[in-house]
Write a protein that holds these residues in place. Structure first.
Motif, PDB file in Angstrom:
ATOM      1  N   HIS A   1       0.799  -1.228   0.000  1.00 15.53           N
ATOM      2  CA  HIS A   1       0.000   0.000   0.000  1.00 15.53           C
ATOM      3  C   HIS A   1       0.829   1.273   0.000  1.00 15.53           C
ATOM      4  CE1 HIS A   1      -3.832  -1.910   0.247  1.00 15.53           C
ATOM      5  NE2 HIS A   1      -3.557  -2.539   1.363  1.00 15.53           N
ATOM      6  N   GLY A   2       2.074   1.176   0.465  1.00 15.69           N
ATOM      7  CA  GLY A   2       2.879   2.400   0.556  1.00 15.69           C
ATOM      8  C   GLY A   2       4.345   2.081   0.710  1.00 15.69           C
ATOM      9  N   ILE A   3       5.201   3.009   0.250  1.00 16.71           N
ATOM     10  CA  ILE A   3       6.652   2.827   0.386  1.00 16.71           C
ATOM     11  C   ILE A   3       7.299   4.150   0.761  1.00 16.71           C
ATOM     12  CG2 ILE A   3       7.141   0.813  -1.071  1.00 16.71           C
ATOM     13  CD1 ILE A   3       7.488   2.720  -3.428  1.00 16.71           C
ATOM     14  N   ASP A   4       8.501   4.054   1.344  1.00 18.64           N
ATOM     15  CA  ASP A   4       9.300   5.243   1.614  1.00 18.64           C
ATOM     16  C   ASP A   4      10.768   4.841   1.661  1.00 18.64           C
ATOM     17  OD1 ASP A   4       9.844   7.868   2.003  1.00 18.64           O
ATOM     18  OD2 ASP A   4       9.035   8.015   4.033  1.00 18.64           O
ATOM     19  N   PHE A   5      11.638   5.739   1.192  1.00 19.93           N
ATOM     20  CA  PHE A   5      13.079   5.522   1.315  1.00 19.93           C
ATOM     21  C   PHE A   5      13.539   6.063   2.656  1.00 19.93           C
ATOM     22  CE2 PHE A   5      13.053   5.351  -3.361  1.00 19.93           C
ATOM     23  CZ  PHE A   5      13.993   4.358  -3.603  1.00 19.93           C
ATOM     24  N   MET A   6      14.429   5.331   3.337  1.00 19.66           N
ATOM     25  CA  MET A   6      15.105   5.917   4.492  1.00 19.66           C
ATOM     26  C   MET A   6      15.989   7.054   3.975  1.00 19.66           C
ATOM     27  SD  MET A   6      14.747   5.059   7.658  1.00 19.66           S
ATOM     28  CE  MET A   6      14.183   3.776   8.768  1.00 19.66           C
ATOM     29  N   ARG A   7      16.195   8.084   4.783  1.00 15.77           N
ATOM     30  CA  ARG A   7      16.939   9.275   4.364  1.00 15.77           C
ATOM     31  C   ARG A   7      18.355   8.900   3.888  1.00 15.77           C
ATOM     32  NH1 ARG A   7      17.058  15.071   5.211  1.00 15.77           N
ATOM     33  NH2 ARG A   7      14.824  14.916   5.501  1.00 15.77           N
ATOM     34  N   ASP A   8      18.985   7.903   4.544  1.00 14.75           N
ATOM     35  CA  ASP A   8      20.349   7.515   4.147  1.00 14.75           C
ATOM     36  C   ASP A   8      20.376   6.659   2.873  1.00 14.75           C
ATOM     37  OD1 ASP A   8      19.361   5.114   5.034  1.00 14.75           O
ATOM     38  OD2 ASP A   8      20.629   4.985   6.814  1.00 14.75           O
ATOM     39  N   GLY A   9      19.189   6.316   2.352  1.00 12.43           N
ATOM     40  CA  GLY A   9      19.123   5.553   1.100  1.00 12.43           C
ATOM     41  C   GLY A   9      19.502   4.096   1.226  1.00 12.43           C
ATOM     42  N   LYS A  10      19.597   3.588   2.467  1.00 13.95           N
ATOM     43  CA  LYS A  10      20.050   2.205   2.651  1.00 13.95           C
ATOM     44  C   LYS A  10      18.922   1.193   2.717  1.00 13.95           C
ATOM     45  CE  LYS A  10      24.449   3.376   4.770  1.00 13.95           C
ATOM     46  NZ  LYS A  10      25.188   3.516   6.028  1.00 13.95           N
ATOM     47  N   SER A  11      17.666   1.683   2.780  1.00  9.95           N
ATOM     48  CA  SER A  11      16.552   0.719   2.805  1.00  9.95           C
ATOM     49  C   SER A  11      15.274   1.351   2.253  1.00  9.95           C
ATOM     50  CB  SER A  11      16.314   0.201   4.232  1.00  9.95           C
ATOM     51  OG  SER A  11      16.045   1.264   5.103  1.00  9.95           O
ATOM     52  N   ILE A  12      14.437   0.479   1.682  1.00 11.00           N
ATOM     53  CA  ILE A  12      13.094   0.871   1.256  1.00 11.00           C
ATOM     54  C   ILE A  12      12.128   0.253   2.263  1.00 11.00           C
ATOM     55  CG2 ILE A  12      11.332   0.671  -0.538  1.00 11.00           C
ATOM     56  CD1 ILE A  12      13.587   0.240  -2.568  1.00 11.00           C
ATOM     57  N   ILE A  13      11.346   1.085   2.929  1.00 10.32           N
ATOM     58  CA  ILE A  13      10.372   0.595   3.916  1.00 10.32           C
ATOM     59  C   ILE A  13       9.018   0.485   3.220  1.00 10.32           C
ATOM     60  CG2 ILE A  13       9.456   0.973   6.249  1.00 10.32           C
ATOM     61  CD1 ILE A  13      12.516   0.928   6.181  1.00 10.32           C
ATOM     62  N   SER A  14       8.348  -0.643   3.388  1.00  9.33           N
ATOM     63  CA  SER A  14       7.085  -0.849   2.660  1.00  9.33           C
ATOM     64  C   SER A  14       5.974  -1.344   3.575  1.00  9.33           C
ATOM     65  CB  SER A  14       7.305  -1.859   1.523  1.00  9.33           C
ATOM     66  OG  SER A  14       7.858  -3.059   2.025  1.00  9.33           O
ATOM     67  N   ALA A  15       4.744  -0.951   3.228  1.00  8.28           N
ATOM     68  CA  ALA A  15       3.549  -1.280   4.021  1.00  8.28           C
ATOM     69  C   ALA A  15       2.711  -2.300   3.260  1.00  8.28           C
ATOM     70  CB  ALA A  15       2.734  -0.018   4.255  1.00  8.28           C
ATOM     71  N   TRP A  16       2.352  -3.403   3.914  1.00  5.91           N
ATOM     72  CA  TRP A  16       1.668  -4.506   3.215  1.00  5.91           C
ATOM     73  C   TRP A  16       0.325  -4.838   3.856  1.00  5.91           C
ATOM     74  CZ3 TRP A  16       3.887  -6.657  -1.181  1.00  5.91           C
ATOM     75  CH2 TRP A  16       5.187  -6.213  -1.471  1.00  5.91           C
ATOM     76  N   ASP A  17      -0.555  -5.416   3.032  1.00  2.00           N
ATOM     77  CA  ASP A  17      -1.916  -5.689   3.513  1.00  2.00           C
ATOM     78  C   ASP A  17      -2.011  -6.887   4.458  1.00  2.00           C
ATOM     79  OD1 ASP A  17      -1.506  -7.713   1.676  1.00  2.00           O
ATOM     80  OD2 ASP A  17      -3.534  -7.620   0.841  1.00  2.00           O
ATOM     81  N   ASP A  18      -0.890  -7.625   4.643  1.00  2.00           N
ATOM     82  CA  ASP A  18      -0.918  -8.725   5.619  1.00  2.00           C
ATOM     83  C   ASP A  18      -0.525  -8.234   7.013  1.00  2.00           C
ATOM     84  OD1 ASP A  18       1.721  -8.230   5.101  1.00  2.00           O
ATOM     85  OD2 ASP A  18       2.318 -10.330   4.877  1.00  2.00           O
ATOM     86  N   GLY A  19      -0.471  -6.893   7.198  1.00  2.00           N
ATOM     87  CA  GLY A  19      -0.169  -6.333   8.517  1.00  2.00           C
ATOM     88  C   GLY A  19       1.308  -6.276   8.838  1.00  2.00           C
ATOM     89  N   ARG A  20       2.174  -6.506   7.839  1.00  2.00           N
ATOM     90  CA  ARG A  20       3.615  -6.484   8.091  1.00  2.00           C
ATOM     91  C   ARG A  20       4.264  -5.266   7.448  1.00  2.00           C
ATOM     92  NH1 ARG A  20       3.015 -12.294   6.963  1.00  2.00           N
ATOM     93  NH2 ARG A  20       3.535 -13.468   8.848  1.00  2.00           N
ATOM     94  N   ILE A  21       5.340  -4.810   8.076  1.00  2.00           N
ATOM     95  CA  ILE A  21       6.197  -3.781   7.476  1.00  2.00           C
ATOM     96  C   ILE A  21       7.472  -4.496   7.055  1.00  2.00           C
ATOM     97  CG2 ILE A  21       7.535  -1.677   7.919  1.00  2.00           C
ATOM     98  CD1 ILE A  21       5.395  -0.968  10.069  1.00  2.00           C
ATOM     99  N   ARG A  22       7.820  -4.366   5.769  1.00  2.00           N
ATOM    100  CA  ARG A  22       9.026  -5.042   5.271  1.00  2.00           C
ATOM    101  C   ARG A  22      10.042  -3.996   4.811  1.00  2.00           C
ATOM    102  NH1 ARG A  22       4.719  -8.423   3.651  1.00  2.00           N
ATOM    103  NH2 ARG A  22       5.038 -10.610   4.145  1.00  2.00           N
ATOM    104  N   ALA A  23      11.307  -4.242   5.115  1.00  2.00           N
ATOM    105  CA  ALA A  23      12.376  -3.341   4.667  1.00  2.00           C
ATOM    106  C   ALA A  23      13.286  -4.105   3.712  1.00  2.00           C
ATOM    107  CB  ALA A  23      13.168  -2.834   5.861  1.00  2.00           C
ATOM    108  N   PHE A  24      13.593  -3.477   2.573  1.00  2.00           N
ATOM    109  CA  PHE A  24      14.429  -4.117   1.552  1.00  2.00           C
ATOM    110  C   PHE A  24      15.634  -3.236   1.235  1.00  2.00           C
ATOM    111  CE2 PHE A  24      10.041  -5.420   0.736  1.00  2.00           C
ATOM    112  CZ  PHE A  24      10.169  -6.803   0.656  1.00  2.00           C
ATOM    113  N   ALA A  25      16.722  -3.874   0.812  1.00  2.00           N
ATOM    114  CA  ALA A  25      17.893  -3.131   0.333  1.00  2.00           C
ATOM    115  C   ALA A  25      17.592  -2.624  -1.077  1.00  2.00           C
ATOM    116  CB  ALA A  25      19.116  -4.036   0.322  1.00  2.00           C
ATOM    117  N   PRO A  26      17.795  -1.319  -1.337  1.00  2.00           N
ATOM    118  CA  PRO A  26      17.367  -0.765  -2.631  1.00  2.00           C
ATOM    119  C   PRO A  26      18.251  -1.150  -3.822  1.00  2.00           C
ATOM    120  CG  PRO A  26      18.265   0.951  -1.228  1.00  2.00           C
ATOM    121  CD  PRO A  26      18.283  -0.289  -0.418  1.00  2.00           C
ATOM    122  N   GLU A  27      19.427  -1.718  -3.555  1.00  2.00           N
ATOM    123  CA  GLU A  27      20.297  -2.091  -4.679  1.00  2.00           C
ATOM    124  C   GLU A  27      20.090  -3.545  -5.090  1.00  2.00           C
ATOM    125  OE1 GLU A  27      24.119  -1.005  -3.252  1.00  2.00           O
ATOM    126  OE2 GLU A  27      23.720   1.136  -3.485  1.00  2.00           O
TER     127      GLU A  27
END
Length: 555
Positions: A313-339
């Protein structure tokens, strides 16, 4: 003696008029390909238009109406008008869904669909088209795709059953069918005759096959991603392009039968778009099960992160650019490496009814999330740990947008319960509440942070005082449909909005007037962003499109 219309006739006529009003007439748009301009709009069909085909010498265009219309119409391209029309299928069969012209004659074409295959002859002096039903004996098939041999000797039909019928257009009889075993899974969705003989066949499960009549056994084959929707030849067919349901376009060389992915896009509604801090070179979008990172200038996809059977449903980059934070409909927040797209951490059970909005603080230590149940939660992000700091329970419905102040001491959340709440992130308490008779969809801080602007389903853009939550002014954001996305420049001079009217609007913040309008979306705009450095505006929509606009003022 006058015959009086019975009430029954009047009712039938009223129903028909109402149906016409509901369905409406759809246009066929004729374009000049070289000049890239619109030549004519041809309007006759009610509701959907199923298929179009040009005659071999570009004299005529034939169009096939959908289930509500059911007619086939031949148009003169020179005069830009209809020559004649006729019901496309008989009374005791289903609808026709595909059409193809002869490769040699301008007067013959074929339509096919659910239990119907017809060869038509155009009688120009009498302005009539005459159909002949093709005989398939005991076989009953629903046709998905159709292709004509270059010399008009045969035409081939791909069916939902996964087999191919070969018909003779002169005798209107079935020549052969196949394959006898190992039929194409999910039907033959695309079929194309090659000049050197043989067929290219695309199936609903993404299998592309080169085969020949009468066995139709695969001679060469490759598996592509998504059901195949179209195959188009380049030149003699030494190279061809394949389009799939998952919005991939592949280029395939016939000799080595290897695919090259040339363009991709989202094939579901795009929910969010974000730029990393301080750079306009990249941006990330999310739609349904995947997050994609794009190169802004070339429109190329750099990375795809997929979580099957979930919706982001939504995403945001951490200010340092080291992770993408994402919002999911299963109630979890997942963080991924952007590279690399590697999963860095998961916060389980972050919200009860799915995570609907997400934002990060500029010190990279906190994530603020909003849920479908209306809770706003503040998470502390450490090196190895993710800890819940506070759950703020004020909203009664899902949180649609979160924006954080530059100082990280305050944030604002917009909700579909008709409230925007300004939160103190130091004391973790509510500072101010804004009430309006609308479902808020988006909110922005003015860069000087003494005002916020909001919008939503009431189509109004409202300016509010942060200090006491009072309304400063209201503007009409749109004449039709909700405003779903909003972003403001770093200077605070202009802001952009987009919504269900499919228009991108650039506003002067102080004057409250629209300065520029962008027309291009064919679906509801869901989110919109101005790139860092004010070079571009990127808008995303419910039909899966991502549009990049030139920012209208010098940056």
């Amino acid at each position: 003696m006058e015959t009086q219309a019975s009430p029954k006739d009047e009712v039938a006529e009223a129903v028909e008029l109402e149906l016409e009003a509901v369905i409406g007439f759809n246009d066929i748009i004729l374009w000049d390909y070289k000049k890239r301009e619109l030549m004519a709009r041809l309007s006759l069909h009610k509701g959907k238009i199923e298929a179009l085909a040009f005659s071999p010498n570009d004299m005529y265009l034939v169009s096939l109406g959908g289930p509500d219309d059911g007619s086939v119409v031949v148009w003169s391209i020179a005069k830009r008008e209809a020559i004649c029309g006729s019901p496309a299928a008989g009374l005791n069969v289903g609808n026709a869904t595909t059409v193809i012209f002869s490769k040699c004659r301008d007067e013959m074409f074929v339509t096919a669909g659910n239990g119907t295959i017809r060869v038509w002859e155009l009688d120009l002096p009498n302005r009539k088209i005459w159909p002949t039903e093709c005989q398939t004996g005991q076989m009953k098939r629903i046709v998905m795709s159709i292709s004509m041999a270059n010399d008009d000797s045969f035409f081939y039909l791909g069916t939902t059953t996964g087999d191919i019928l070969k018909m003779n257009p002169r005798t209107k009889l079935l020549a052969d069918t196949g394959p006898a075993k190992d039929k194409f899974s999910l039907g033959v969705s695309a079929i194309c005759c090659l000049k050197m003989g043989g067929l290219l066949v695309g199936s609903g499960d993404g299998l592309l096959v080169f085969c020949k009549s009468p066995s139709y056994k695969p001679i060469k084959k490759i598996q592509l991603q998504g059901g195949i929707t179209s195959i188009t030849l380049r030149g003699e067919g030494h190279q061809f392009f394949v389009g799939t349901e998952e919005s991939h376009i592949y280029r395939v060389n016939f000799t080595n039968f290897k695919e090259t992915l040339i363009t991709t896009c989202h094939f579901e509604s795009v929910e969010d778009i974000v730029f990393p801090f301080g750079t306009a070179e990249l941006f990330a979008t999310c739609a349904k099960k995947d997050i994609r990172v794009w190169h802004t200038l070339t429109n190329r996809e750099l990375l795809r992160i997929t979580v099957p059977n979930m919706t982001c449903h939504g995403i945001d980059f951490m200010r340092d650019g080291k992770s993408i934070i994402s919002a999911w409909d299963d109630g979890r927040i997942r963080a991924f490496a952007p590279e690399t797209g590697r999963l860095m951490y998961v916060i389980n059970n972050a919200h009860r009814i799915g995570v609907t909005a997400i934002a990060t603080t500029s010190d990279c230590k906190r994530v603020i999330s909003g849920g479908g149940e209306g809770e706003v939660r503040v998470w502390h992000i450490g090196h190895q740990t993710q800890k819940l700091e506070e759950a703020l329970k004020e909203h009664k419905s899902s949180v649609s947008c979160i924006r954080v102040k530059k100082s990280n001491e305050e944030c604002v959340t917009a909700s579909t319960d008709g409230t925007c709440i300004i939160w103190d992130l130091v004391r973790l308490r509510r500072n101010q509440m804004i009430l309006a008779n609308t479902l808020f969809q988006c909110v922005c801080y003015h860069p000087e942070e003494f005002q916020i602007i909001t919008s939503g389903t009431d189509r109004k853009i409202a300016y509010w005082e942060v200090f006491d939550g009072s309304v400063i002014r209201e503007l009409d954001g749109s004449l039709s449909g909700a405003v779903n996305g909003m972003d403001i420049t770093v200077e605070g001079v202009h802001f952009v909005t987009g919504g269900n009217d499919h228009l991108v609007k650039v506003w002067d913040y102080n004057e409250g007037e629209v300065t520029h309008v962008g027309v291009g979306h064919s679906g509801n705009i869901t989110r919109i962003r101005i790139s860092p450095g004010n070079q571009y505006i990127v808008s995303v929509s419910a039909d899966g499109a991502i549009l990049r606009w030139k920012y209208p003022f010098p940056s």
